[in-house]
Structures are given as structure tokens and as C-alpha cells.
Design a protein around this motif. Structure first.
Motif, mmCIF file in Angstrom:
data_model
loop_
_atom_site.group_PDB
_atom_site.id
_atom_site.type_symbol
_atom_site.label_atom_id
_atom_site.label_comp_id
_atom_site.label_asym_id
_atom_site.label_seq_id
_atom_site.Cartn_x
_atom_site.Cartn_y
_atom_site.Cartn_z
ATOM 1 N N PHE A 126 -33.433 13.566 -22.998
ATOM 2 C CA PHE A 126 -35.074 12.843 -23.503
ATOM 3 C C PHE A 126 -34.699 11.603 -24.156
ATOM 4 N N TRP A 127 -33.678 11.050 -25.040
ATOM 5 C CA TRP A 127 -33.568 10.031 -25.643
ATOM 6 C C TRP A 127 -33.226 8.685 -24.816
ATOM 7 N N GLN A 128 -32.626 9.033 -23.668
ATOM 8 C CA GLN A 128 -32.238 8.245 -22.431
ATOM 9 C C GLN A 128 -33.444 7.711 -21.654
ATOM 10 N N VAL A 129 -34.335 8.579 -21.501
ATOM 11 C CA VAL A 129 -35.678 8.453 -20.726
ATOM 12 C C VAL A 129 -36.560 7.436 -21.864
ATOM 13 N N PHE A 130 -36.520 7.962 -23.199
ATOM 14 C CA PHE A 130 -37.158 7.057 -24.224
ATOM 15 C C PHE A 130 -36.769 5.744 -24.207
ATOM 16 N N SER A 131 -35.431 5.628 -24.316
ATOM 17 C CA SER A 131 -34.996 4.267 -24.456
ATOM 18 C C SER A 131 -35.246 3.463 -23.076
ATOM 19 N N HIS A 132 -35.356 3.868 -22.068
ATOM 20 C CA HIS A 132 -35.962 3.108 -20.936
ATOM 21 C C HIS A 132 -37.474 2.806 -20.918
ATOM 22 N N ALA A 133 -38.051 4.006 -21.351
ATOM 23 C CA ALA A 133 -39.523 3.420 -21.580
ATOM 24 C C ALA A 133 -39.862 2.758 -22.729
ATOM 25 N N THR A 134 -39.103 2.281 -23.550
ATOM 26 C CA THR A 134 -39.425 1.324 -24.678
ATOM 27 C C THR A 134 -38.652 0.041 -24.491
ATOM 28 N N LEU A 136 -35.343 -0.362 -24.457
ATOM 29 C CA LEU A 136 -34.367 -0.665 -25.515
ATOM 30 C C LEU A 136 -33.124 0.126 -24.858
ATOM 31 N N HIS A 137 -32.921 0.481 -23.703
ATOM 32 C CA HIS A 137 -31.736 1.214 -23.428
ATOM 33 C C HIS A 137 -30.485 0.333 -23.504
ATOM 34 N N GLY A 138 -30.516 -0.908 -23.134
ATOM 35 C CA GLY A 138 -29.296 -1.555 -23.402
ATOM 36 C C GLY A 138 -29.084 -1.884 -24.856
ATOM 37 N N LEU A 139 -29.861 -1.934 -25.607
ATOM 38 C CA LEU A 139 -29.514 -2.161 -26.909
ATOM 39 C C LEU A 139 -29.168 -0.992 -27.686
ATOM 40 N N LEU A 140 -29.556 0.168 -27.219
ATOM 41 C CA LEU A 140 -29.232 1.417 -27.783
ATOM 42 C C LEU A 140 -28.128 1.937 -27.125
ATOM 43 N N GLY A 141 -27.347 1.154 -26.322
ATOM 44 C CA GLY A 141 -26.056 1.924 -25.742
ATOM 45 C C GLY A 141 -26.279 2.857 -24.644
ATOM 46 N N GLY A 148 -29.752 -2.351 -12.137
ATOM 47 C CA GLY A 148 -30.623 -3.661 -12.566
ATOM 48 C C GLY A 148 -31.437 -3.072 -13.736
ATOM 49 N N ALA A 149 -31.443 -1.979 -14.127
ATOM 50 C CA ALA A 149 -32.431 -1.690 -15.219
ATOM 51 C C ALA A 149 -32.300 -2.539 -16.536
ATOM 52 N N TRP A 150 -31.010 -3.077 -16.589
ATOM 53 C CA TRP A 150 -30.662 -3.954 -17.871
ATOM 54 C C TRP A 150 -31.554 -5.295 -17.933
ATOM 55 N N TYR A 151 -32.015 -5.494 -16.608
ATOM 56 C CA TYR A 151 -32.669 -7.092 -16.261
ATOM 57 C C TYR A 151 -33.920 -6.979 -17.004
ATOM 58 N N VAL A 152 -34.476 -5.816 -16.662
ATOM 59 C CA VAL A 152 -36.111 -5.698 -16.959
ATOM 60 C C VAL A 152 -36.134 -5.752 -18.511
ATOM 61 N N ALA A 153 -35.264 -5.226 -19.271
ATOM 62 C CA ALA A 153 -35.197 -5.239 -20.636
ATOM 63 C C ALA A 153 -34.843 -6.599 -21.285
ATOM 64 N N ILE A 154 -33.854 -7.170 -20.485
ATOM 65 C CA ILE A 154 -33.487 -8.705 -20.760
ATOM 66 C C ILE A 154 -34.742 -9.513 -20.768
ATOM 67 N N ASP A 155 -35.448 -9.598 -19.652
ATOM 68 C CA ASP A 155 -36.620 -10.223 -19.450
ATOM 69 C C ASP A 155 -37.614 -10.398 -20.564
ATOM 70 N N PHE A 156 -37.896 -8.949 -20.727
ATOM 71 C CA PHE A 156 -38.675 -8.685 -21.943
ATOM 72 C C PHE A 156 -38.403 -9.335 -23.378
ATOM 73 N N ASP A 198 -18.962 -11.423 -24.642
ATOM 74 C CA ASP A 198 -19.362 -10.356 -23.789
ATOM 75 C C ASP A 198 -20.133 -9.179 -24.626
ATOM 76 N N SER A 199 -19.507 -9.068 -25.917
ATOM 77 C CA SER A 199 -20.364 -8.154 -26.862
ATOM 78 C C SER A 199 -22.067 -8.345 -26.855
ATOM 79 N N TRP A 200 -22.389 -9.575 -26.522
ATOM 80 C CA TRP A 200 -23.904 -9.711 -26.965
ATOM 81 C C TRP A 200 -24.673 -9.656 -25.409
ATOM 82 N N ASP A 201 -23.959 -9.086 -24.592
ATOM 83 C CA ASP A 201 -24.596 -9.164 -23.081
ATOM 84 C C ASP A 201 -25.860 -8.200 -23.011
ATOM 85 N N SER A 202 -26.099 -7.338 -23.938
ATOM 86 C CA SER A 202 -27.389 -6.552 -23.913
ATOM 87 C C SER A 202 -28.395 -7.176 -24.616
ATOM 88 N N TRP A 203 -28.324 -8.420 -25.226
ATOM 89 C CA TRP A 203 -29.074 -9.081 -25.976
ATOM 90 C C TRP A 203 -29.716 -10.459 -25.029
#
Length: 357
Positions: A126-134, A136-141, A148-156, A198-203
């Protein structure tokens, strides 16, 4: 009376080329087909695996260019309402994204019935799906449910940063200079620090240098502005590359130069005007969202029919590419074009002012 935004064939062309390279990179990266087909096309697969992914820098620069064009076409923030703008951006990105993630989960479940491979995501919690919906999946690990889901979060994240800076600049008297200064400072922080860790690549901070180059390219195109600021920023980017050469930043720099010069000299809306690139550019986001589910299904089919045939697996890779384009067009017509809300009135007015100038 509002008018539709004029097409920009050059932007379409760059989006078309970059989206195809990213899809081909994922074909080479995910699934067993590329491993089996490798003896027949080792050079091409190696190149796609290693270098084609850098085409994402083109999208980062274009995102900054279009954001500046919509929100601050003359680099002067005007009555920025951050919450409304951010919510509108979230809807434009996330609504099609969630449909694509749902399809990806279903296709992954189907693929797991017939094959086992590291590229197939596990059944999500559930939390994996929730993190994608918000977004925040990259930031929450959380493990991505689609390529490519990471790019949508980065664009936002990048959009939020840009809106926040425009809002802050709008609170000052010299709002134009403040906006340029804020963009410059954060771009330099990204280029000289965050992008080298590299540790910042989710931000979004990791990628803000490329995004800022897109913003700067649009502001450079406005003839009421001196080109000195743009030239200074380009010089600082070159200095950052001299300290540590990063091909992805070099690609972003070249993309910004192409966009800035073409826009300043009114070439962007004239060339290269081809129906194919216009179509591929239009469906690029839908293609980006839907191609991974298609890959999983084609990989599964080829694995069941010809798991050890290099030639048939190479054919399967080509088939996955073509089917992904077809699926992207269908997804655009049935989902993206229908689910995206109209532009916020503030964004529409600013864009129309830019087009009239």
C-alpha cells in the motif's frame, strides 16, 4: 478571447528524438530480450544502454523553458499563486501517471505468472502505491513501479522550486532581477555541489542546473533583456564542466543554446516542421508513461516462445519499440488529452502575453 498556443516545431522535434532514445534505452536495459539478442547487436545495445538515457536532459531543459514561457515570459513574476499553480501541475502530471502505474501493476502481475526476471516489479504494498500517487516515491526510497517513474517526481519538484522562486521574487521591488538572481544561485548550487553528489539524485536540486538552463534560454529569447546574463550563466556552466566534465550537463547546455538562439531569432516556430516529429513530440509523455507495461508483455511473450533465439529476441525488441509508440498514441488520445485539466487562467494569460510580444 483566448487563443491556442502556437506550435513550436523545434520543441516537438527535440521531444520526439529524446523520447525515442529513452524508450530504446529501456529496451536495452530491461528484460531478457536484450541479453539474448546481445550477440547480434552488441555495439548498438551497449550504446543504448550507456548513452541513450542522457536524452532525459533534453526534457529537463525543455521543462524549464516551457515553465518560464508560461509563468514568467519576460522574467517578471506577476501575481504568482503558488498553491493553485502547483495543484494544476500535479494534476497534469499525476492523473495520467496513476493510470499508467495501474496498467504497469497489472502487466507486472501477468508477467510474473510466466517468467522470473529482476526487471519485473514485485507486487506493490500500500505505501509503495501511496508514495507513487503523491510523487514521493523517490524521496521515500520506494522501488519504482515503472521505468522512468522517477522523472515524473523530479519534474514536479523542479516546478515547485521554480514557482517558489517566482513567488519570492514577486514580493520584492526589483522582482525581475531577484528572479534571475535566485535562479542563478540555485543553478550554481546544483551544478557545483548537488549534481556532483549521487546521494541527491532523488531530489530536484540534483537536476536544477539543467532546468535553469531552460528557464534562462527562454528569458534570453526576450529581446528586452540583455544577453549578458545568459552568457554569464553559460560561462559558469562551462567552468563547472571544466572542474568535472559531465556529459549530461554538456547535453543540457547544448539544448539550452539551441532553444535560446532559435527563440531569440524567431526560428523555433518555423523549423523543422515535420508531421512525424510533431506527432511523436505530442505523444512523448504518454509514450514515456506507457512503454514499460508494453515491454513487460512483449518480453514475457518472447521468453515463452523463443527464450534462446538471438534473432527472434532482436525482432522482439523492435516489436516492443513499435508497439510502445502505438500504445503511446492510444494512451494520449484516451487518457492524457482527456484527463489533463485546462491551464490555470493565470498561466494562459501569461502565455498569451508572451506570444503577443
Amino acid at each position: 478571447m483566448s487563443h491556442p498556443a502556437r506550435r513550436m516545431p523545434l520543441v516537438d522535434c527535440l521531444k520526439a528524438l529524446a523520447s525515442q532514445l529513452i524508450v530504446l534505452h529501456h529496451i536495452a536495459f530491461y528484460g531478457p530480450m536484450s541479453d539474448v539478442a546481445y550477440p547480434l547487436a552488441s555495439g548498438s545495445i551497449d550504446w543504448l544502454y550507456e548513452y541513450a538515457r542522457m536524452a532525459v536532459q533534453v526534457f529537463l531543459v525543455i521543462a524549464g523553458f516551457l515553465a518560464a514561457r508560461s509563468l514568467a515570459p519576460t522574467a517578471t513574476p506577476v501575481s504568482i499563486k503558488p498553491i493553485q499553480l502547483i495543484w494544476t501541475r500535479y494534476c497534469r502530471l499525476a492523473l495520467p501517471f496513476l493510470i499508467a502505474i495501474t496498467l504497469s501493476i497489472a502487466c507486472a502481475a501477468t508477467a510474473r505468472l510466466w517468467m522470473t526476471h529482476a526487471s519485473i516489479p514485485d507486487a506493490p504494498a500500500f505505501w509503495q502505491v501511496f508514495s507513487h500517487a503523491t510523487l514521493l516515491h523517490g524521496l521515500l526510497g520506494q522501488e519504482s513501479l515503472s521505468a522512468g517513474a522517477w522523472y515524473v517526481a523530479i519534474d514536479f519538484q523542479l516546478f515547485i522550486l521554480f514557482v517558489a522562486m517566482l513567488w519570492l521574487a514577486g514580493k520584492t521591488r526589483a522582482s525581475t532581477r531577484t528572479a534571475m538572481a535566485l535562479i542563478t544561485v540555485l543553478a550554481l548550487a546544483s551544478l557545483f555541489y548537488f549534481n556532483r553528489q549521487d546521494s541527491w539524485d532523488s531530489w530536484g536540486l540534483y537536476f536544477f542546473g539543467a532546468y535553469a538552463l531552460g528557464v534562462a534560454a527562454h528569458w534570453y529569447a526576450q529581446r528586452q533583456h540583455s544577453p549578458i546574463w545568459f552568457a554569464l550563466l553559460l560561462g559558469l556552466v562551462l567552468y563547472a564542466l571544466a572542474l568535472e566534465f559531465r556529459p549530461r550537463i554538456a547535453i543540457a547546455l547544448c539544448t539550452a543554446l539551441i532553444l535560446g538562439v532559435s527563440a531569440r531569432y524567431q526560428l523555433m516556430e518555423k523549423w523543422p516542421d515535420f508531421r512525424l516529429t510533431a506527432w511523436l513530440g505530442k505523444i512523448s509523455y504518454s509514450l514515456f508513461l506507457i512503454h514499460f507495461p508494453v515491454f513487460m508483455l512483449v518480453n514475457t511473450l518472447v521468453f515463452r516462445l523463443a527464450p534462446n533465439s538471438p534473432s527472434l529476441n532482436l525482432v522482439g525488441m523492435i516489436l516492443a519499440w513499435l508497439l510502445s509508440i502505438a500504445a503511446g498514441d492510444l494512451f494520449y488520445r484516451l487518457v492524457e488529452s482527456r484527463m489533463n485539466p485546462p491551464r490555470h487562467p493565470q498561466t494562459r494569460v501569461l502565455t498569451e502575453r508572451a506570444e503577443a510580444s
